[in-house]
Structure formats: C-alpha cells, structure tokens
Design a protein around this motif. Structure first.
Motif, PDB file in Angstrom:
ATOM      1  N   PRO A  58      14.225  10.232 -29.600  1.00 49.43           N
ATOM      2  CA  PRO A  58      12.876  10.233 -29.027  1.00 49.43           C
ATOM      3  C   PRO A  58      11.873   9.539 -29.944  1.00 49.43           C
ATOM      4  CG  PRO A  58      13.369  12.381 -29.974  1.00 49.43           C
ATOM      5  CD  PRO A  58      14.616  11.551 -30.125  1.00 49.43           C
ATOM      6  N   ILE A  59      11.007   8.736 -29.337  1.00 48.04           N
ATOM      7  CA  ILE A  59       9.856   8.191 -30.045  1.00 48.04           C
ATOM      8  C   ILE A  59       8.621   8.437 -29.181  1.00 48.04           C
ATOM      9  CG2 ILE A  59      11.165   6.479 -31.346  1.00 48.04           C
ATOM     10  CD1 ILE A  59      10.262   4.355 -29.420  1.00 48.04           C
ATOM     11  N   VAL A  60       7.486   8.584 -29.820  1.00 47.07           N
ATOM     12  CA  VAL A  60       6.231   8.871 -29.134  1.00 47.07           C
ATOM     13  C   VAL A  60       5.390   7.604 -29.173  1.00 47.07           C
ATOM     14  CG1 VAL A  60       4.160  10.315 -29.077  1.00 47.07           C
ATOM     15  CG2 VAL A  60       6.353  11.290 -29.825  1.00 47.07           C
ATOM     16  N   SER A  82      14.570   7.263 -26.220  1.00 53.75           N
ATOM     17  CA  SER A  82      13.857   7.956 -25.148  1.00 53.75           C
ATOM     18  C   SER A  82      12.383   8.002 -25.531  1.00 53.75           C
ATOM     19  CB  SER A  82      14.401   9.369 -24.944  1.00 53.75           C
ATOM     20  OG  SER A  82      14.242  10.152 -26.123  1.00 53.75           O
ATOM     21  N   TYR A  83      11.509   8.031 -24.539  1.00 51.79           N
ATOM     22  CA  TYR A  83      10.081   7.899 -24.801  1.00 51.79           C
ATOM     23  C   TYR A  83       9.319   9.168 -24.427  1.00 51.79           C
ATOM     24  CZ  TYR A  83      10.671   2.901 -25.596  1.00 51.79           C
ATOM     25  OH  TYR A  83      11.054   1.679 -26.099  1.00 51.79           O
ATOM     26  N   ARG A  84       8.376   9.514 -25.293  1.00 45.57           N
ATOM     27  CA  ARG A  84       7.357  10.509 -24.983  1.00 45.57           C
ATOM     28  C   ARG A  84       6.005   9.815 -25.091  1.00 45.57           C
ATOM     29  NH1 ARG A  84       9.400  15.077 -29.365  1.00 45.57           N
ATOM     30  NH2 ARG A  84      11.568  15.262 -28.615  1.00 45.57           N
ATOM     31  N   LEU A  85       5.055  10.211 -24.255  1.00 50.82           N
ATOM     32  CA  LEU A  85       3.753   9.556 -24.238  1.00 50.82           C
ATOM     33  C   LEU A  85       2.775  10.309 -25.127  1.00 50.82           C
ATOM     34  CD1 LEU A  85       3.490   8.606 -20.459  1.00 50.82           C
ATOM     35  CD2 LEU A  85       4.643   7.419 -22.342  1.00 50.82           C
ATOM     36  N   LEU A  86       2.056   9.558 -25.931  1.00 49.21           N
ATOM     37  CA  LEU A  86       1.132  10.129 -26.904  1.00 49.21           C
ATOM     38  C   LEU A  86      -0.113  10.678 -26.221  1.00 49.21           C
ATOM     39  CD1 LEU A  86       0.150  10.592 -29.823  1.00 49.21           C
ATOM     40  CD2 LEU A  86      -0.684   8.231 -29.808  1.00 49.21           C
ATOM     41  N   ASP A  87      -0.487  11.884 -26.610  1.00 48.36           N
ATOM     42  CA  ASP A  87      -1.733  12.502 -26.182  1.00 48.36           C
ATOM     43  C   ASP A  87      -2.722  12.400 -27.339  1.00 48.36           C
ATOM     44  OD1 ASP A  87      -3.819  14.062 -25.335  1.00 48.36           O
ATOM     45  OD2 ASP A  87      -2.604  15.812 -24.810  1.00 48.36           O
TER      46      ASP A  87
END
Length: 407
Positions: A126-128, A147-152
């Motif tokens: 995972p990367i953000v 895999s992607y996570r979206l930055l908040d």
C-alpha cells in the motif's frame, strides 16, 4: 519458432508493459508536435523562453573548467560539486543541515520517482497518494503494482490510514494536476501523522519556482527541521526537486534529498538503470546556478506564465463557465476544471476535443482507479495568450457538440 504476433502472449512481462501503457498520455504527447493542433495537455514549459544563449555560454565555461571530467562516466550519485551546491541550497531553504551525502542527482524528478518505486514498492504494497495524483508518478510505479490509498489532508484526519503504507506521496506546492497550494497547517498535520505512522513521506516539489501570487510557505522538509534535533538528516521526508521548470527540461537535472542510507539504496537502484547520469549537463547546470542565472531567468518565466494563466481563465469565463468550475491557481502550470453538468464525461469529451483539434488531459489519468471523469487538466504555460484563447474556443465547440450528441 515464435512469431511476432505470438510474442506478447508468450512473454507475460512484455504483455504487462503493453497493457500498462497510457494511450491518452501517448496521444497528447504526439499531438504536441502537430501544427494544426492546439495542445493544452502536456505539462510543458514555454520553449521560446528557453535561455539557449546562456546555456551555450555555460557549456563553454563548464568544459573549460572541468575538461574531461565533464565528459567521463561519473559517480552514480552525481557530479560532486553540484551535489554540494544542491545540499547547501536546500539546507538554506529548509533551515537545516543537509550534506552532499543526503543528495542524489537524477535524470529529472521522474527518475527519482522510478527509483523510489524500485526501492520501496513490492507488488501489493500500500502507498498513500494525494488525490488526484500526478500521472507520471502513477506511470513510474505501475509495473511495481502497488495498492493505493487516497490521502486525506484534513488536519484532524486519522493516522491509521497511513499505518503499514510504504510511503505517502504529495505535491503540496501548486499540485499537478489541480494547481492547489496546500496550507501550512495541513502540511504540519500530515507530517505529524507520518511520524506517528512510522512511514516515509515523498515531497515532490517541481513547481516551487512558479509562484504568481503569494508565497508557497514552508516545505514539509522545513517543517520537520523545526521539530528535529541537530545532527545528520534522518528522514522521514524524501524531497524531490528539478531544474526542468526553472531553467530547461533538456538538462534533465533533478535531485533527491534523503537520509544517507536511503541515498545509498537509491544509488544502487540507479546504477542498474543508467550507471551514470550525464556529467556534462550536470556541470552546465552547476555553472548556471553558480552564476545566478536561475534567479535572473525565473522572473521572466513568471511574468509570461502569469499573463498566460490570466488569458486562459478569462477565455474560460467567456466560453466555458456554463459547464465548468475552476479556481485561478496561485502557481504552477495548470488549471483544474470540474464539470458543473453531471452529463459531462471528460474521457468522452476528450474524443470530441480531438475532432476540434484541441487537447486537454482527462481527469481519469490522475486517478489510480481510472474513474475520475468529472474533471480535466488544462495547461497554460506552453502557449501564447492568443493561442490559448483559440484553444478555449475550440474546447467550447467540442463541449457543445458533445452535449448535443449525448443529451
């Protein structure tokens, strides 16, 4: 015998490269060379502003000063004198101690993104990422299959989303594609979450010189320096810079600032990629920087780009305001236009724009999932105001045709 037609099927790695290619990106790069098209797609500087005479003079001085040294293979980490210069400059900007052991010179910032992927990403990791995300970063990491996570960016966001991620990727200054300038408070909050999560933070800063209204504020690297004890730099920020926007892209000179152990790891990855970047272009870059040319040239760029930004936005107010919203960016090279009409799909609109011989970049290429079809990136740095006005008129015609066909 394996035929050419069978080759992709018989070589899965080759087939993966073909499937990973970004057709739209390839199209707008090709369009940029066609005189009948107006391309507002590529993130390109204005070619007529390139300081060719200054570069020619710097090349003569570099060869006279360094001789064969500038023509040899060099250290993987880069031209030592330029590494020292960049270390001192970034150290002054960030208000902290940076040494040449913290600097890796790269073939533009794009190579830095590629090397970071090689060192830090295994398939599925995972990367953000800041969303929407610079398409070059997505392309650099595509074959690593993260895999992607979206930055908040919210100051009160939970750091849990960062835990287990290999790194967080940000472009806080005049982001590509949105042109957004992230507030200092949001940068500070993100840094604190990164420290709590124990991960890396990639701060990609190519647009820092292109400030049109107001200042960018402190880098995240600087914010960390205010919190950190004295001594060798030990992360977690990996800071990327380049001369592509402030001088010329053709020098292909970029850099990574990171802890020395990370620089060593990236250098090992770089050695297998190009063995040694051009010592000649790095020596030329050093001459330009030491002579103060960058400081002299950037105001000219800013003057022209400000005029072009304003011309694009004025034309858009006249021609596109019925269908799109946008903000005037305080820096960078792009205007991010978001649909007002939910019937507009910018992937589909792109095909109508091509028929009108104008190009933009649909939002989907900046989305790891490829689903962002409600926005588009429009570049203003490459074209003169009159060309931008004509380009917007063509884009308006394309939008009208699209809506008539799809209403």
């Amino acid at each position: 015998m394996v035929s050419g037609a069978d080759f992709p099927a018989r070589r899965p790695g080759f087939a993966r490269w073909l499937s990973a290619s970004n057709d739209i990106t390839q199209q707008f790069l090709a369009i940029g060379g066609r005189p009948d098209f107006i391309s507002m797609a590529g993130g390109l500087p204005a070619a007529e502003l390139y300081p060719a005479a200054a570069i020619a003079e710097a090349a003569q001085k570099a060869l006279a000063r360094w001789g064969a040294t500038a023509l040899e293979y060099g250290p993987v980490e880069g031209f030592p004198a330029l590494r020292q210069f960049i270390a001192e400059r970034v150290g002054r900007q960030a208000g902290r101690s940076i040494g040449p052991e913290n600097v890796l010179l790269t073939v533009g910032a794009m190579q830095a993104l590629d090397l970071i992927g090689k060192v830090l990403i295994d398939p599925g990791d995972p990367i953000v990422v800041q969303f929407p995300t610079y398409v070059g970063a997505l392309d650099a990491w595509r074959m690593r299959a993260p895999s992607y996570r979206l930055l908040d960016w919210s100051p009160d966001a939970d750091s849990q989303a960062l835990r287990g991620a290999q790194f967080v990727y940000t472009v806080p200054n005049y982001s590509n594609p949105t042109g957004v300038l992230v507030p200092t408070a949001a940068r500070q909050a993100l840094l604190e979450r990164v420290l709590a999560a124990g991960t890396w933070l990639i701060e990609d800063d190519p647009y820092l010189p292109l400030q049109y209204s107001g200042a960018a504020g402190p880098s995240i690297l600087e914010l960390h320096g205010r919190m950190a004890p004295e001594g060798p730099y030990d992360g977690p920020v990996i800071y990327l810079g380049t001369l592509s926007k402030s001088i010329v892209p053709g020098l292909r000179v970029g850099w990574v600032i990171a802890p020395s152990a990370m620089i060593q790891a990236l250098a090992i990855a770089k050695q297998s990629s190009d063995l040694s970047s051009s010592m000649l272009t790095q020596a030329i870059a050093l001459e330009l920087l030491e002579s103060g040319h960058e400081e002299q040239h950037v105001p000219t760029i800013i003057r022209h780009y400000t005029e072009r930004r304003d011309a694009l936005c004025a034309a858009a107010r006249s021609e596109l305001a019925e269908w799109f919203d946008w903000e005037i960016p305080p820096g960078g090279m792009f205007v991010w236009m978001r649909r007002r009409d939910p019937a507009i799909d910018t992937d589909a609109l792109y095909q109508y724009a091509l028929r009108e011989k104008v190009a933009f970049v649909p939002g989907s290429v900046f989305d790891p999932a490829g689903k962002l079809t409600s926005a588009m990136r429009v570049n203003f740095s490459r074209n003169a105001p009159s060309v931008l006005q004509e380009g917007v008129a063509r884009l308006a015609a394309a939008t009208r045709h699209y809506l008539r066909k799809n209403s």
